[in-house]
Write a protein that holds these residues in place. Structure first.
Motif, PDB file in Angstrom:
ATOM      1  N   ASP A 100       0.759  -1.315  -0.105  1.00 25.35           N
ATOM      2  CA  ASP A 100       0.012   0.027  -0.019  1.00 25.35           C
ATOM      3  C   ASP A 100       0.993   1.315   0.108  1.00 25.35           C
ATOM      4  O   ASP A 100       1.940   1.022   0.790  1.00 25.35           O
ATOM      5  N   ILE A 101       0.622   2.203  -0.848  1.00 23.85           N
ATOM      6  CA  ILE A 101       1.380   3.346  -0.900  1.00 23.85           C
ATOM      7  C   ILE A 101       0.872   4.370   0.338  1.00 23.85           C
ATOM      8  O   ILE A 101      -0.279   4.443   0.361  1.00 23.85           O
ATOM      9  N   LYS A 147       0.875  -0.497   9.111  1.00 23.31           N
ATOM     10  CA  LYS A 147       0.457   0.989   8.948  1.00 23.31           C
ATOM     11  C   LYS A 147       0.549   1.273  10.307  1.00 23.31           C
ATOM     12  O   LYS A 147       0.825   2.575  10.977  1.00 23.31           O
ATOM     13  N   LEU A 180       1.153   6.072  -9.318  1.00 19.58           N
ATOM     14  CA  LEU A 180       0.652   4.471  -9.256  1.00 19.58           C
ATOM     15  C   LEU A 180       1.380   3.686 -10.295  1.00 19.58           C
ATOM     16  O   LEU A 180       1.989   2.841 -10.216  1.00 19.58           O
ATOM     17  N   ARG A 204      -2.522  -4.899  -9.257  1.00 21.77           N
ATOM     18  CA  ARG A 204      -3.318  -3.621  -8.576  1.00 21.77           C
ATOM     19  C   ARG A 204      -4.279  -4.441  -8.015  1.00 21.77           C
ATOM     20  O   ARG A 204      -5.300  -4.812  -8.569  1.00 21.77           O
TER      21      ARG A 204
HETATM   22  N1  LIG Z   1      -4.698   9.038  -8.425  1.00 23.82           N
HETATM   23  C1  LIG Z   1      -5.531   8.180  -8.308  1.00 23.82           C
HETATM   24  N2  LIG Z   1      -5.768   7.985  -6.950  1.00 23.82           N
HETATM   25  C2  LIG Z   1      -6.418   6.898  -6.759  1.00 23.82           C
HETATM   26  C3  LIG Z   1      -6.804   5.797  -7.423  1.00 23.82           C
HETATM   27  N3  LIG Z   1      -7.311   4.793  -6.766  1.00 23.82           N
HETATM   28  C4  LIG Z   1      -7.450   5.154  -5.427  1.00 23.82           C
HETATM   29  N4  LIG Z   1      -7.005   6.565  -5.492  1.00 23.82           N
HETATM   30  C5  LIG Z   1      -6.993   7.248  -4.181  1.00 23.82           C
HETATM   31  O1  LIG Z   1      -6.041   6.579  -3.075  1.00 23.82           O
HETATM   32  C6  LIG Z   1      -6.160   7.169  -2.019  1.00 23.82           C
HETATM   33  C7  LIG Z   1      -6.379   6.149  -0.937  1.00 23.82           C
HETATM   34  O2  LIG Z   1      -6.472   6.863   0.404  1.00 23.82           O
HETATM   35  P1  LIG Z   1      -6.531   6.229   1.750  1.00 23.82           P
HETATM   36  O3  LIG Z   1      -7.216   4.900   1.565  1.00 23.82           O
HETATM   37  O4  LIG Z   1      -7.024   7.221   2.677  1.00 23.82           O
HETATM   38  O5  LIG Z   1      -5.222   5.842   2.131  1.00 23.82           O
HETATM   39  P2  LIG Z   1      -3.804   6.738   2.270  1.00 23.82           P
HETATM   40  O6  LIG Z   1      -4.181   8.134   1.889  1.00 23.82           O
HETATM   41  O7  LIG Z   1      -2.803   5.969   1.262  1.00 23.82           O
HETATM   42  O8  LIG Z   1      -3.460   6.479   3.674  1.00 23.82           O
HETATM   43  P3  LIG Z   1      -2.869   5.298   4.375  1.00 23.82           P
HETATM   44  O9  LIG Z   1      -3.014   4.100   3.277  1.00 23.82           O
HETATM   45  O10 LIG Z   1      -3.296   5.033   5.543  1.00 23.82           O
HETATM   46  O11 LIG Z   1      -1.351   5.564   4.316  1.00 23.82           O
HETATM   47  C8  LIG Z   1      -7.540   7.927  -1.938  1.00 23.82           C
HETATM   48  O12 LIG Z   1      -7.511   9.324  -1.940  1.00 23.82           O
HETATM   49  C9  LIG Z   1      -7.940   7.653  -3.484  1.00 23.82           C
HETATM   50  O13 LIG Z   1      -8.686   8.494  -4.085  1.00 23.82           O
HETATM   51  C10 LIG Z   1      -6.356   5.990  -8.871  1.00 23.82           C
HETATM   52  O14 LIG Z   1      -6.514   5.193  -9.412  1.00 23.82           O
HETATM   53  N5  LIG Z   1      -5.740   6.831  -9.100  1.00 23.82           N
END
Ligand SMILES: Nc1nc2c(ncn2[C@@H]2O[C@H](COP(=O)(O)OP(=O)(O)OP(=O)(O)O)[C@@H](O)[C@H]2O)c(=O)[nH]1
Length: 494
Positions: A362-363, A479, A382, A402
């Motif tokens: 996870d990013i 996390k 990504l 993914r």
């Molecule tokens: N640009 C982009 N953003 C995405 C995509 N899929 C998911 N996201 C974004 O990834 C983010 C995931 O947020 P969270 O689940 O809160 O996780 P996080 O901000 O990385 O927080 P932690 O995982 O706790 O570090 C959200 O803002 C989604 O909108 C995508 O295909 N493209």
């Protein structure tokens, strides 16, 4: 027992003896002294002998006549017994003899068949009755031609007469100038030939109209005849193909047509068009062996277009399959691919007793990244992370997928927990070294990953989902533990 001499042998003997006695009588009458006393006796004997000679001559005549009659009867019986009709004409072309079969062939001409009737009279009678269909409407011409050819043909004359009866007429001139004619009924043969000709014409039409190439071959594989479809298929005119070997058209042929004929359902071959372009043909060969011929017949069907369509379809299906298991944004596998691969590898692990591991990646703080740099940059980030993860997984067959949003899953086959930790560390390092800017991250100003690692030897009666749950639990630990790290699921997974 010796056979009695026939009268024609006795007659000259008796005549000679009579003449001798007459000579003696005349010599006695002319004064031969030695004969004079025997003159009356000689004269009497001579008279008796003359009478005997006359009687013998009469007997001989009757005997010869009877013999001739017997010979004639034998001849007539013989020619009557023939299955063919026989007619004999003299040098003036008048009927001398004929057999019953001739009358049977022309029952309506019974009156005309008289000894002494001329050939022309007989033919005219036939023509008047319409007995020669081929002469209808041009009787005089036909008669003139028939007379001109009479007795000169070397081959038999084929003539159709009444009631669809076909005759072969053989005519030969005799040394004395007469003509002997023999008429043999060949109606069945002609009808058989007509049936054969009709079926051949039918077959020719079929071969001519066939959409597939048809070629007849000699036992060596040289082409004897080709149909128009064959000319079109290969672009060569028939004249150029006749006599050439089939290998001029079809590549990698086995030794001879005999070998081709063994493959009853035929075989596919690559082939060449005259203009050089490649063809794919299906070739089926059948052997034709009769009392007089031994050839092979081949049927060539062009599969080129079908092959092209099959290839297009296969490519489209492959693309579709790829698309249905590929993540459109990052180009790595999608969740469906991961689930399919997990099911397969879970079963394999259960069967082989080999370990199976997975990473859930996870990013960190990706929401902030999006918020800070926007979604387009988020997408780009990504993609970069996906590429980095792929470069960290050594075995080509292991899917990097993914898993959803900013989460990736990596399946590691035949890998235990220690091995999986090595890969996970490689992923962390790789992303760290890439130093993708993340100014909004509360950790440090670069993108980082949190990874959950889980491994086990699968058990067939347990669901594969257990491995995901274990990796997810480990990710949660990462996390919770402050992110930018990996955690391993240390409890027994299965
Ligand atoms: N640009 C982009 N953003 C995405 C995509 N899929 C998911 N996201 C974004 O990834 C983010 C995931 O947020 P969270 O689940 O809160 O996780 P996080 O901000 O990385 O927080 P932690 O995982 O706790 O570090 C959200 O803002 C989604 O909108 C995508 O295909 N493209």
């Amino acid at each position: 027992m010796s056979r009695p001499l026939p009268p024609r042998t006795w007659l000259p003997l008796a005549l000679g003896l009579g003449l001798l006695l007459q000579l003696l009588v005349w010599l006695g009458a002319l004064g031969a002294e030695a004969l004079a006393p025997r003159l009356p006796w000689l004269a009497g004997l001579s008279l008796a002998l003359s009478l005997a000679v006359a009687a013998l001559a009469l007997f001989a005549l009757a005997y010869e006549r009877a013999r001739a009659e017997r010979a004639r009867t034998t001849l007539e019986e013989a020619i009557d017994a023939l299955p063919a009709s026989v007619e004999i004409f003299d040098a003036r072309d008048r009927l001398v003899a004929f057999n019953k079969r001739l009358v049977e062939l022309y029952p309506h001409k019974l009156r005309e068949f008289q000894r002494g009737a001329s050939f022309e009279q007989l033919v005219r009678a036939s023509l008047e009755n319409g007995g020669v269909p081929e002469a209808l409407g041009r009787e005089s011409e036909w008669l003139a031609e028939r007379k001109r050819q009479r007795g000169t043909q070397t081959a038999p004359l084929l003539q159709r007469v009444h009631d669809d009866i076909w005759l072969h007429i053989f005519e030969r001139r005799t040394p004395s100038g007469g003509i002997v004619g023999v008429r043999l009924e060949v109606s069945e043969l002609v009808r058989e030939q007509q049936r054969l000709a009709a079926s051949q014409a039918h077959l020719q039409a079929l071969i001519h109209a066939a959409g597939s190439g048809i070629v007849s071959l000699d036992t060596e594989g040289h082409m004897l005849e080709v149909n128009p479809a064959c000319e079109r298929l290969f672009g060569f005119p028939a004249a150029e193909l006749r006599g050439s070997h089939l290998s001029m058209l079809v590549n990698n042929l086995p030794a001879g047509p005999q070998d081709l004929a063994r493959a009853r359902d035929g075989q596919e071959f690559s082939a060449r068009h005259r203009d050089g372009h490649e063809l794919c043909v299906h070739l089926v060969v059948a052997e034709v062996r009769t009392a007089t011929t031994h050839i092979f017949v081949g049927m060539l069907t062009d599969l080129s277009e079908r092959k092209r369509q099959e290839l297009r379809l296969r490519q489209a299906n492959e693309l579709l399959a790829r698309q249905s298991t590929t993540d459109g944004l990052t180009g790595v596998g999608n969740r469906r691919l991961f689930d399919q691969a997990l099911q397969i590898e879970w079963q394999r692990s259960a069967r082989a007793g080999t370990p199976l591991a997975m990473l859930l990646v996870d990013i960190d703080h990706f929401k902030q990244y999006n918020d800070h740099y926007g979604h387009v940059a988020g997408d780009d980030c990504l993609r970069r992370v996906a590429t980095l993860l792929r470069s960290c997984v050594g075995r080509g067959g292991e899917p990097v997928c993914r898993y959803g949003g900013e989460e990736f899953a990596v399946l590691l086959v035949d890998t235990d927990l220690a091995g999986a930790q090595v890969v996970a560390q490689r992923c962390l390092d790789s992303v760290r070294l890439a130093a993708i800017e993340h100014a909004a991250s509360p950790l440090r100003p670069a993108v980082s990953l949190s990874i959950g690692v889980a491994a086990c030897v699968a058990q067939a009666d347990h669901p594969a989902q257990r491995l995901i749950e274990a990796a997810d639990a480990a990710l949660y630990q990462s996390k919770q533990g402050g992110r930018a790290r990996m955690s391993s699921h240390m409890q027994k997974v299965c």
